[in-house]
Write a protein that holds these residues in place. Sequence first.
Motif, PDB file in Angstrom:
ATOM      1  N   ALA A  47      52.045  26.600 -78.757  1.00 42.45           N
ATOM      2  CA  ALA A  47      51.155  27.398 -77.905  1.00 42.45           C
ATOM      3  C   ALA A  47      50.228  28.291 -78.715  1.00 42.45           C
ATOM      4  CB  ALA A  47      51.963  28.239 -76.919  1.00 42.45           C
ATOM      5  N   LEU A  48      49.918  27.862 -79.942  1.00 45.39           N
ATOM      6  CA  LEU A  48      49.015  28.648 -80.784  1.00 45.39           C
ATOM      7  C   LEU A  48      47.553  28.341 -80.492  1.00 45.39           C
ATOM      8  CD1 LEU A  48      50.889  28.424 -84.221  1.00 45.39           C
ATOM      9  CD2 LEU A  48      50.933  30.274 -82.531  1.00 45.39           C
ATOM     10  N   VAL A  49      47.293  27.148 -79.957  1.00 40.27           N
ATOM     11  CA  VAL A  49      45.926  26.756 -79.616  1.00 40.27           C
ATOM     12  C   VAL A  49      45.931  26.043 -78.277  1.00 40.27           C
ATOM     13  CG1 VAL A  49      45.187  26.538 -82.025  1.00 40.27           C
ATOM     14  CG2 VAL A  49      46.126  24.544 -80.839  1.00 40.27           C
ATOM     15  N   GLY A  50      44.774  25.985 -77.658  1.00 37.27           N
ATOM     16  CA  GLY A  50      44.642  25.232 -76.425  1.00 37.27           C
ATOM     17  C   GLY A  50      44.482  23.744 -76.736  1.00 37.27           C
ATOM     18  N   VAL A  51      44.415  22.944 -75.697  1.00 40.64           N
ATOM     19  CA  VAL A  51      44.270  21.498 -75.885  1.00 40.64           C
ATOM     20  C   VAL A  51      43.412  20.953 -74.759  1.00 40.64           C
ATOM     21  CG1 VAL A  51      46.436  21.083 -74.640  1.00 40.64           C
ATOM     22  CG2 VAL A  51      45.529  19.311 -76.163  1.00 40.64           C
ATOM     23  N   ARG A  52      42.498  20.034 -75.116  1.00 42.11           N
ATOM     24  CA  ARG A  52      41.590  19.454 -74.130  1.00 42.11           C
ATOM     25  C   ARG A  52      42.336  18.502 -73.193  1.00 42.11           C
ATOM     26  NH1 ARG A  52      38.397  16.074 -76.151  1.00 42.11           N
ATOM     27  NH2 ARG A  52      39.332  15.923 -78.230  1.00 42.11           N
ATOM     28  N   VAL A  53      41.875  18.432 -71.961  1.00 45.57           N
ATOM     29  CA  VAL A  53      42.536  17.606 -70.947  1.00 45.57           C
ATOM     30  C   VAL A  53      42.609  16.135 -71.360  1.00 45.57           C
ATOM     31  CG1 VAL A  53      42.395  16.755 -68.568  1.00 45.57           C
ATOM     32  CG2 VAL A  53      42.007  19.182 -69.055  1.00 45.57           C
ATOM     33  N   PRO A  54      41.554  15.529 -71.952  1.00 47.31           N
ATOM     34  CA  PRO A  54      41.683  14.121 -72.376  1.00 47.31           C
ATOM     35  C   PRO A  54      42.817  13.909 -73.376  1.00 47.31           C
ATOM     36  CG  PRO A  54      39.380  14.759 -72.317  1.00 47.31           C
ATOM     37  CD  PRO A  54      40.172  16.028 -72.129  1.00 47.31           C
ATOM     38  N   VAL A  55      43.037  14.878 -74.257  1.00 50.02           N
ATOM     39  CA  VAL A  55      44.131  14.769 -75.220  1.00 50.02           C
ATOM     40  C   VAL A  55      45.473  14.842 -74.498  1.00 50.02           C
ATOM     41  CG1 VAL A  55      45.256  15.847 -77.220  1.00 50.02           C
ATOM     42  CG2 VAL A  55      42.756  15.695 -77.113  1.00 50.02           C
ATOM     43  N   VAL A  56      45.553  15.725 -73.501  1.00 56.30           N
ATOM     44  CA  VAL A  56      46.781  15.830 -72.719  1.00 56.30           C
ATOM     45  C   VAL A  56      47.065  14.516 -72.009  1.00 56.30           C
ATOM     46  CG1 VAL A  56      47.879  16.979 -70.746  1.00 56.30           C
ATOM     47  CG2 VAL A  56      46.576  18.317 -72.393  1.00 56.30           C
ATOM     48  N   ARG A  57      46.051  13.915 -71.431  1.00 53.91           N
ATOM     49  CA  ARG A  57      46.237  12.621 -70.750  1.00 53.91           C
ATOM     50  C   ARG A  57      46.732  11.557 -71.732  1.00 53.91           C
ATOM     51  NH1 ARG A  57      43.982  12.714 -65.642  1.00 53.91           N
ATOM     52  NH2 ARG A  57      42.322  14.243 -65.261  1.00 53.91           N
ATOM     53  N   ALA A  58      46.164  11.550 -72.932  1.00 52.17           N
ATOM     54  CA  ALA A  58      46.567  10.560 -73.933  1.00 52.17           C
ATOM     55  C   ALA A  58      48.022  10.773 -74.356  1.00 52.17           C
ATOM     56  CB  ALA A  58      45.649  10.660 -75.152  1.00 52.17           C
ATOM     57  N   LEU A  59      48.414  12.034 -74.520  1.00 51.77           N
ATOM     58  CA  LEU A  59      49.795  12.334 -74.892  1.00 51.77           C
ATOM     59  C   LEU A  59      50.764  11.927 -73.783  1.00 51.77           C
ATOM     60  CD1 LEU A  59      49.304  15.843 -76.550  1.00 51.77           C
ATOM     61  CD2 LEU A  59      50.007  13.733 -77.710  1.00 51.77           C
ATOM     62  N   LEU A  60      50.393  12.207 -72.540  1.00 47.99           N
ATOM     63  CA  LEU A  60      51.266  11.878 -71.411  1.00 47.99           C
ATOM     64  C   LEU A  60      51.444  10.367 -71.274  1.00 47.99           C
ATOM     65  CD1 LEU A  60      49.917  14.473 -68.829  1.00 47.99           C
ATOM     66  CD2 LEU A  60      52.125  14.518 -69.983  1.00 47.99           C
ATOM     67  N   ALA A  61      50.350   9.627 -71.512  1.00 48.97           N
ATOM     68  CA  ALA A  61      50.450   8.163 -71.466  1.00 48.97           C
ATOM     69  C   ALA A  61      51.350   7.654 -72.592  1.00 48.97           C
ATOM     70  CB  ALA A  61      49.055   7.551 -71.572  1.00 48.97           C
ATOM     71  N   THR A  62      51.213   8.270 -73.762  1.00 48.34           N
ATOM     72  CA  THR A  62      52.033   7.891 -74.915  1.00 48.34           C
ATOM     73  C   THR A  62      53.515   8.140 -74.641  1.00 48.34           C
ATOM     74  OG1 THR A  62      50.238   8.365 -76.465  1.00 48.34           O
ATOM     75  CG2 THR A  62      52.480   8.368 -77.357  1.00 48.34           C
ATOM     76  N   TYR A  63      53.803   9.237 -73.954  1.00 48.74           N
ATOM     77  CA  TYR A  63      55.189   9.607 -73.693  1.00 48.74           C
ATOM     78  C   TYR A  63      55.769   8.894 -72.473  1.00 48.74           C
ATOM     79  CZ  TYR A  63      53.881  13.511 -76.773  1.00 48.74           C
ATOM     80  OH  TYR A  63      53.435  14.284 -77.822  1.00 48.74           O
ATOM     81  N   GLY A  64      54.923   8.163 -71.738  1.00 53.13           N
ATOM     82  CA  GLY A  64      55.403   7.454 -70.559  1.00 53.13           C
ATOM     83  C   GLY A  64      55.778   8.391 -69.425  1.00 53.13           C
ATOM     84  N   ALA A  65      55.049   9.499 -69.287  1.00 57.27           N
ATOM     85  CA  ALA A  65      55.336  10.470 -68.227  1.00 57.27           C
ATOM     86  C   ALA A  65      55.109   9.854 -66.855  1.00 57.27           C
ATOM     87  CB  ALA A  65      54.461  11.703 -68.392  1.00 57.27           C
ATOM     88  N   SER A  66      55.928  10.223 -65.891  1.00 53.97           N
ATOM     89  CA  SER A  66      55.774   9.714 -64.529  1.00 53.97           C
ATOM     90  C   SER A  66      54.476  10.240 -63.927  1.00 53.97           C
ATOM     91  CB  SER A  66      56.949  10.169 -63.662  1.00 53.97           C
ATOM     92  OG  SER A  66      56.888  11.568 -63.431  1.00 53.97           O
ATOM     93  N   PRO A  67      53.938   9.563 -62.906  1.00 52.09           N
ATOM     94  CA  PRO A  67      52.690  10.022 -62.281  1.00 52.09           C
ATOM     95  C   PRO A  67      52.778  11.471 -61.781  1.00 52.09           C
ATOM     96  CG  PRO A  67      53.174   7.793 -61.586  1.00 52.09           C
ATOM     97  CD  PRO A  67      54.377   8.267 -62.340  1.00 52.09           C
ATOM     98  N   THR A  68      53.930  11.838 -61.224  1.00 49.58           N
ATOM     99  CA  THR A  68      54.092  13.199 -60.700  1.00 49.58           C
ATOM    100  C   THR A  68      54.050  14.229 -61.828  1.00 49.58           C
ATOM    101  OG1 THR A  68      55.442  12.407 -58.862  1.00 49.58           O
ATOM    102  CG2 THR A  68      55.591  14.747 -59.415  1.00 49.58           C
ATOM    103  N   VAL A  69      54.809  13.960 -62.894  1.00 49.98           N
ATOM    104  CA  VAL A  69      54.829  14.869 -64.039  1.00 49.98           C
ATOM    105  C   VAL A  69      53.452  14.944 -64.683  1.00 49.98           C
ATOM    106  CG1 VAL A  69      55.731  15.215 -66.377  1.00 49.98           C
ATOM    107  CG2 VAL A  69      57.278  14.588 -64.514  1.00 49.98           C
ATOM    108  N   ALA A  70      52.809  13.790 -64.834  1.00 45.19           N
ATOM    109  CA  ALA A  70      51.493  13.748 -65.460  1.00 45.19           C
ATOM    110  C   ALA A  70      50.474  14.553 -64.657  1.00 45.19           C
ATOM    111  CB  ALA A  70      51.030  12.299 -65.612  1.00 45.19           C
TER     112      ALA A  70
END
Length: 283
Positions: A47-70
């Motif tokens: 939590a030292l820096v923010g993160v752009r939404v596209p990066v968050v989406r890419a990380l969530l896809a990589t982690y296989g997050a469920s649609p609800t969690v994502a």
Amino acid sequence: MPNWPTLRRRRLARELANLRESIGMTIEEAAGHAGISPSHLSRVERALVGVRVPVVRALLATYGASPTVAANLVEVAQTATQRGWWHRYAGSIPDEYATYIGFEADAARIWNFELISIPGLMQTEGYTRSVLQGGVARLSEEEIERRLEVRMRRQALLHREGPPALWAVLDESAIRRQVGGPETMAEQLNHLAAIANLPHVDVQVLPFAAGAHPGTPGSFVVLGFADPTDREVVYIETMAGDLYPEGDADVQGAVQAFDRLRAMALAPDESVSMIRNVAKELA
């Protein structure tokens, strides 16, 4: 513009780290999939820096997050980039103080112990101005007015819809010390007594007769949040800078100290009576 952390950024960081660890992926592997550097992802997870939404989406896809969690975490990421009213005061207030204001704005409950002064959320303009004029830092009149404005704006959260529950325990010295002189102090104490009558506010005075107590080392604040997964934030203001102890023992120690202080202090009704009596003495 400072990149001040917020509760939402801290929540996002925790959830992203948990998702990565749950599938046994290293920071280096996850960063490669998301197209960012491992050092940047490491700072995001702390939590030292923010993160752009596209990066968050890419990380969530990589982690296989469920649609609800994502969907939930994308929403958190979007709101984490929104700036609060205090960001317009960048340069006028210390970064650590701005961080505290952000956490305070998100808090569901605020436990505040004060050793020698009235809590900032309950201060009058005259009292605050006197505190700033008598502080360690030599502030210009312009700086004093800016910080005074910030403190008054913070107090709006006590009157908003769905305000946090504020519980303040004050050492008797806080209501006896004549900050700004008798007239200013009497006004402050009457204001304090009025605030104490709000349904979501409790004020207790820890009398001199109580003797030694857990708050002797100094003032502190414990902020609690509506989401049970959001851990309490402990805030300690010192001459050397503001502190945010994060160790389990430190956080639990502050919670236990506040519980003991509440038990040792006068009941809220007795406390308000004492506050009003001191105000009458000054008047």
